[in-house]
Scaffold this motif. Structure first.
Motif, PDB file in Angstrom:
ATOM      1  N   GLN A 181     -16.083   0.927  -2.219  1.00 33.45           N
ATOM      2  CA  GLN A 181     -16.369   1.184  -3.630  1.00 33.45           C
ATOM      3  C   GLN A 181     -15.088   1.455  -4.409  1.00 33.45           C
ATOM      4  O   GLN A 181     -14.964   1.069  -5.577  1.00 33.45           O
ATOM      5  CB  GLN A 181     -17.318   2.375  -3.758  1.00 33.45           C
ATOM      6  CG  GLN A 181     -18.652   2.192  -3.046  1.00 33.45           C
ATOM      7  CD  GLN A 181     -19.486   3.460  -3.094  1.00 33.45           C
ATOM      8  OE1 GLN A 181     -19.241   4.355  -3.897  1.00 33.45           O
ATOM      9  NE2 GLN A 181     -20.482   3.529  -2.220  1.00 33.45           N
ATOM     10  N   LEU A 182     -14.125   2.117  -3.769  1.00 38.08           N
ATOM     11  CA  LEU A 182     -12.888   2.488  -4.449  1.00 38.08           C
ATOM     12  C   LEU A 182     -11.980   1.289  -4.692  1.00 38.08           C
ATOM     13  O   LEU A 182     -11.190   1.292  -5.640  1.00 38.08           O
ATOM     14  CB  LEU A 182     -12.136   3.550  -3.628  1.00 38.08           C
ATOM     15  CG  LEU A 182     -12.867   4.892  -3.428  1.00 38.08           C
ATOM     16  CD1 LEU A 182     -12.069   5.803  -2.508  1.00 38.08           C
ATOM     17  CD2 LEU A 182     -13.107   5.573  -4.764  1.00 38.08           C
ATOM     18  N   ILE A 183     -12.093   0.261  -3.855  1.00 35.77           N
ATOM     19  CA  ILE A 183     -11.189  -0.898  -3.987  1.00 35.77           C
ATOM     20  C   ILE A 183     -11.897  -2.117  -4.581  1.00 35.77           C
ATOM     21  O   ILE A 183     -11.376  -3.232  -4.511  1.00 35.77           O
ATOM     22  CB  ILE A 183     -10.573  -1.273  -2.622  1.00 35.77           C
ATOM     23  CG1 ILE A 183     -11.671  -1.695  -1.633  1.00 35.77           C
ATOM     24  CG2 ILE A 183      -9.746  -0.130  -2.056  1.00 35.77           C
ATOM     25  CD1 ILE A 183     -11.137  -2.330  -0.376  1.00 35.77           C
ATOM     26  N   ARG A 184     -13.061  -1.910  -5.172  1.00 36.43           N
ATOM     27  CA  ARG A 184     -13.822  -3.067  -5.671  1.00 36.43           C
ATOM     28  C   ARG A 184     -13.094  -3.791  -6.802  1.00 36.43           C
ATOM     29  O   ARG A 184     -13.368  -4.963  -7.078  1.00 36.43           O
ATOM     30  CB  ARG A 184     -15.206  -2.632  -6.120  1.00 36.43           C
ATOM     31  CG  ARG A 184     -15.245  -1.695  -7.307  1.00 36.43           C
ATOM     32  CD  ARG A 184     -16.675  -1.249  -7.616  1.00 36.43           C
ATOM     33  NE  ARG A 184     -16.742  -0.370  -8.783  1.00 36.43           N
ATOM     34  CZ  ARG A 184     -16.547   0.932  -8.742  1.00 36.43           C
ATOM     35  NH1 ARG A 184     -16.273   1.522  -7.568  1.00 36.43           N
ATOM     36  NH2 ARG A 184     -16.639   1.674  -9.839  1.00 36.43           N
ATOM     37  N   ARG A 185     -12.169  -3.102  -7.491  1.00 39.96           N
ATOM     38  CA  ARG A 185     -11.473  -3.721  -8.617  1.00 39.96           C
ATOM     39  C   ARG A 185     -10.122  -4.327  -8.235  1.00 39.96           C
ATOM     40  O   ARG A 185      -9.484  -4.982  -9.052  1.00 39.96           O
ATOM     41  CB  ARG A 185     -11.246  -2.680  -9.712  1.00 39.96           C
ATOM     42  CG  ARG A 185     -12.529  -2.142 -10.325  1.00 39.96           C
ATOM     43  CD  ARG A 185     -12.212  -1.110 -11.391  1.00 39.96           C
ATOM     44  NE  ARG A 185     -13.426  -0.537 -11.963  1.00 39.96           N
ATOM     45  CZ  ARG A 185     -13.435   0.450 -12.869  1.00 39.96           C
ATOM     46  NH1 ARG A 185     -12.273   0.945 -13.290  1.00 39.96           N
ATOM     47  NH2 ARG A 185     -14.566   0.913 -13.332  1.00 39.96           N
ATOM     48  N   ARG A 186      -9.672  -4.055  -7.021  1.00 38.07           N
ATOM     49  CA  ARG A 186      -8.348  -4.567  -6.634  1.00 38.07           C
ATOM     50  C   ARG A 186      -8.235  -4.623  -5.117  1.00 38.07           C
ATOM     51  O   ARG A 186      -8.942  -3.913  -4.391  1.00 38.07           O
ATOM     52  CB  ARG A 186      -7.230  -3.674  -7.191  1.00 38.07           C
ATOM     53  CG  ARG A 186      -7.259  -2.248  -6.633  1.00 38.07           C
ATOM     54  CD  ARG A 186      -5.969  -1.494  -6.933  1.00 38.07           C
ATOM     55  NE  ARG A 186      -5.822  -1.282  -8.370  1.00 38.07           N
ATOM     56  CZ  ARG A 186      -4.697  -1.511  -9.017  1.00 38.07           C
ATOM     57  NH1 ARG A 186      -3.644  -1.970  -8.359  1.00 38.07           N
ATOM     58  NH2 ARG A 186      -4.594  -1.268 -10.309  1.00 38.07           N
ATOM     59  N   ASP A 187      -7.342  -5.471  -4.632  1.00 36.47           N
ATOM     60  CA  ASP A 187      -7.024  -5.487  -3.204  1.00 36.47           C
ATOM     61  C   ASP A 187      -6.054  -4.344  -2.928  1.00 36.47           C
ATOM     62  O   ASP A 187      -5.110  -4.121  -3.689  1.00 36.47           O
ATOM     63  CB  ASP A 187      -6.373  -6.814  -2.813  1.00 36.47           C
ATOM     64  CG  ASP A 187      -7.357  -7.969  -2.929  1.00 36.47           C
ATOM     65  OD1 ASP A 187      -8.563  -7.722  -2.727  1.00 36.47           O
ATOM     66  OD2 ASP A 187      -6.915  -9.095  -3.240  1.00 36.47           O
ATOM     67  N   ALA A 188      -6.288  -3.633  -1.861  1.00 34.25           N
ATOM     68  CA  ALA A 188      -5.442  -2.479  -1.551  1.00 34.25           C
ATOM     69  C   ALA A 188      -5.062  -2.487  -0.080  1.00 34.25           C
ATOM     70  O   ALA A 188      -5.911  -2.686   0.788  1.00 34.25           O
ATOM     71  CB  ALA A 188      -6.165  -1.180  -1.904  1.00 34.25           C
ATOM     72  N   ASP A 189      -3.786  -2.266   0.183  1.00 35.11           N
ATOM     73  CA  ASP A 189      -3.294  -2.176   1.561  1.00 35.11           C
ATOM     74  C   ASP A 189      -3.269  -0.740   2.057  1.00 35.11           C
ATOM     75  O   ASP A 189      -3.253  -0.485   3.264  1.00 35.11           O
ATOM     76  CB  ASP A 189      -1.882  -2.764   1.659  1.00 35.11           C
ATOM     77  CG  ASP A 189      -1.860  -4.249   1.349  1.00 35.11           C
ATOM     78  OD1 ASP A 189      -2.833  -4.937   1.703  1.00 35.11           O
ATOM     79  OD2 ASP A 189      -0.871  -4.713   0.752  1.00 35.11           O
ATOM     80  N   ASP A 190      -3.262   0.215   1.122  1.00 36.12           N
ATOM     81  CA  ASP A 190      -3.193   1.622   1.506  1.00 36.12           C
ATOM     82  C   ASP A 190      -4.466   2.058   2.205  1.00 36.12           C
ATOM     83  O   ASP A 190      -5.580   1.650   1.821  1.00 36.12           O
ATOM     84  CB  ASP A 190      -2.959   2.486   0.271  1.00 36.12           C
ATOM     85  CG  ASP A 190      -1.652   2.161  -0.432  1.00 36.12           C
ATOM     86  OD1 ASP A 190      -0.595   2.598   0.057  1.00 36.12           O
ATOM     87  OD2 ASP A 190      -1.702   1.451  -1.460  1.00 36.12           O
ATOM     88  N   LEU A 191      -4.312   2.907   3.208  1.00 33.28           N
ATOM     89  CA  LEU A 191      -5.477   3.421   3.920  1.00 33.28           C
ATOM     90  C   LEU A 191      -6.294   4.334   3.017  1.00 33.28           C
ATOM     91  O   LEU A 191      -7.507   4.196   2.899  1.00 33.28           O
ATOM     92  CB  LEU A 191      -5.023   4.168   5.181  1.00 33.28           C
ATOM     93  CG  LEU A 191      -6.114   4.871   5.991  1.00 33.28           C
ATOM     94  CD1 LEU A 191      -7.195   3.878   6.424  1.00 33.28           C
ATOM     95  CD2 LEU A 191      -5.505   5.570   7.207  1.00 33.28           C
ATOM     96  N   ARG A 196      -5.704   2.581  -6.117  1.00 32.95           N
ATOM     97  CA  ARG A 196      -4.285   2.751  -5.806  1.00 32.95           C
ATOM     98  C   ARG A 196      -4.127   3.741  -4.660  1.00 32.95           C
ATOM     99  O   ARG A 196      -4.984   4.599  -4.438  1.00 32.95           O
ATOM    100  CB  ARG A 196      -3.522   3.243  -7.031  1.00 32.95           C
ATOM    101  CG  ARG A 196      -3.450   2.224  -8.164  1.00 32.95           C
ATOM    102  CD  ARG A 196      -2.646   2.776  -9.348  1.00 32.95           C
ATOM    103  NE  ARG A 196      -2.439   1.761 -10.365  1.00 32.95           N
ATOM    104  CZ  ARG A 196      -3.286   1.475 -11.322  1.00 32.95           C
ATOM    105  NH1 ARG A 196      -4.448   2.130 -11.392  1.00 32.95           N
ATOM    106  NH2 ARG A 196      -3.008   0.548 -12.227  1.00 32.95           N
ATOM    107  N   GLY A 197      -3.012   3.644  -3.954  1.00 29.96           N
ATOM    108  CA  GLY A 197      -2.767   4.551  -2.841  1.00 29.96           C
ATOM    109  C   GLY A 197      -2.593   5.991  -3.306  1.00 29.96           C
ATOM    110  O   GLY A 197      -2.017   6.249  -4.371  1.00 29.96           O
TER     111      GLY A 197
END
Length: 315
Positions: free
Chosen positions: A217-227, A234-235
């Motif tokens: 749900q937190l990354i639905r707007r962007r691709d994220a590499d951070d755990l 964002r990380g």
């Protein structure tokens, strides 16, 4: 016959007037980052320590690095003591100054470092704050449905305690570094040194819940590499992690001195109490020197002494 070394306590010449420490600070900081591999946060800490030393030199009319002798250093340390700074803070300042003067020796600015003759203040009086295992359990269970991201927060808390990682190391963890099925994660420590940290079943379950039920749900707007990510994908930063620990520590009634490093201290102390070898603990914590790790033996000794006093019939 080798050339004679230039004494540091000689009267300043016209050349020495140009050897004010401020002119070497920027180059020294670049040396720490580029050649010593220190992190940006560590370099900032060194910068602050050296700048305070330079300010003291200006106020004390010590105009050249060649004028810094044992007497001047003693006066500087005395000034720090008069400010009621912790022994660890004073020791860190002295370490920064030692590194600075070793750099000046390497650059040929001074022939030898008088600072290396100084001993660090005794650190045995300082023992880090450690939570009991029972209090750690309460802290890890503190996030609830009332919080915005309880699964993420619990995963952060459990990883801090399971691995003994610093807040900056947890903030820097990437999704690709996680090997949940193998119970470990890679982390990047001080000096850009990579190490493997193990995950216990509590951390693994918390991470699994977060990864499957909250992170998507937190990354639905962007691709994220951070755990670990924020509501915008964002990380998280080490400051955010600091606030997470503070929030839940306050909820369970802990001291306001509790921080992410408290969980690191607790991890190390509990590992020693469980029989971990000091060298193995050094590797787990990512300490460059065994002397840094040995402070936890003093914590454990202090704990045992307290138990003895409390429980012995003649205590």
């Amino acid at each position: 016959m080798p050339p004679r070394r230039r004494p540091q306590q000689s009267a300043p010449s016209s050349v020495e007037h140009h050897l004010h420490p401020s002119q070497f600070v920027d180059a020294f900081l670049s040396y720490l980052q580029a050649e010593c591999g220190m992190s940006l946060n560590t370099v900032k800490a060194y910068k602050n320590d050296i700048e305070q030393f330079v300010t003291w030199m200006n106020n004390s009319h010590v105009g050249s690095v060649l004028d810094v002798d044992l007497n001047a250093l003693s006066q500087f340390l005395q000034a720090l003591h008069e400010r009621n700074l912790k022994p660890t803070t004073i020791s860190r300042r002295l370490v920064a100054i030692k590194m600075f003067f070793r750099y000046l020796v390497l650059e040929g600015v001074v022939a030898e470092s008088t600072v290396d003759l100084m001993s660090s203040p005794k650190l045995w009086q300082y023992l880090p704050t450690v939570l009991s295992p029972e209090m750690v359990d309460r802290l890890l269970d503190a996030p609830s449905w009332e919080d915005s991201f309880p699964k993420r927060d619990r995963a952060i808390l459990t990883v801090l305690y399971a691995t003994g990682c610093r807040a900056s190391e947890v903030a820097g963890m990437q999704l690709r570094d996680l090997r949940l099925e193998e119970n470990y994660c890679r982390c990047l420590g001080k000096g850009n040194k990579e190490r493997i940290v193990n995950l216990n079943p509590v951390a693994r379950k918390a991470l699994d819940d977060y990864l499957h039920k909250e992170r998507p749900q937190l990354i639905r707007r962007r691709d994220a590499d951070d755990l670990f990510v924020t509501r915008t994908g964002r990380g998280v930063t080490r400051i955010m992690i600091w606030h997470v620990v503070k929030k839940y520590a306050k909820r369970i009634g802990c001291s306001d001195k509790i921080s992410p490093h408290t969980l690191r201290h607790s991890f190390a102390t509990h590992m020693l109490a469980g029989g971990a070898e000091i060298r193995a603990l050094q590797e787990m914590l990512g300490h460059a020197s065994i002397r840094t790790t040995q402070i936890y033996t003093q914590v454990e000794h202090s704990r045992l002494k307290s138990i003895h006093t409390k429980c012995h019939p003649r205590g």
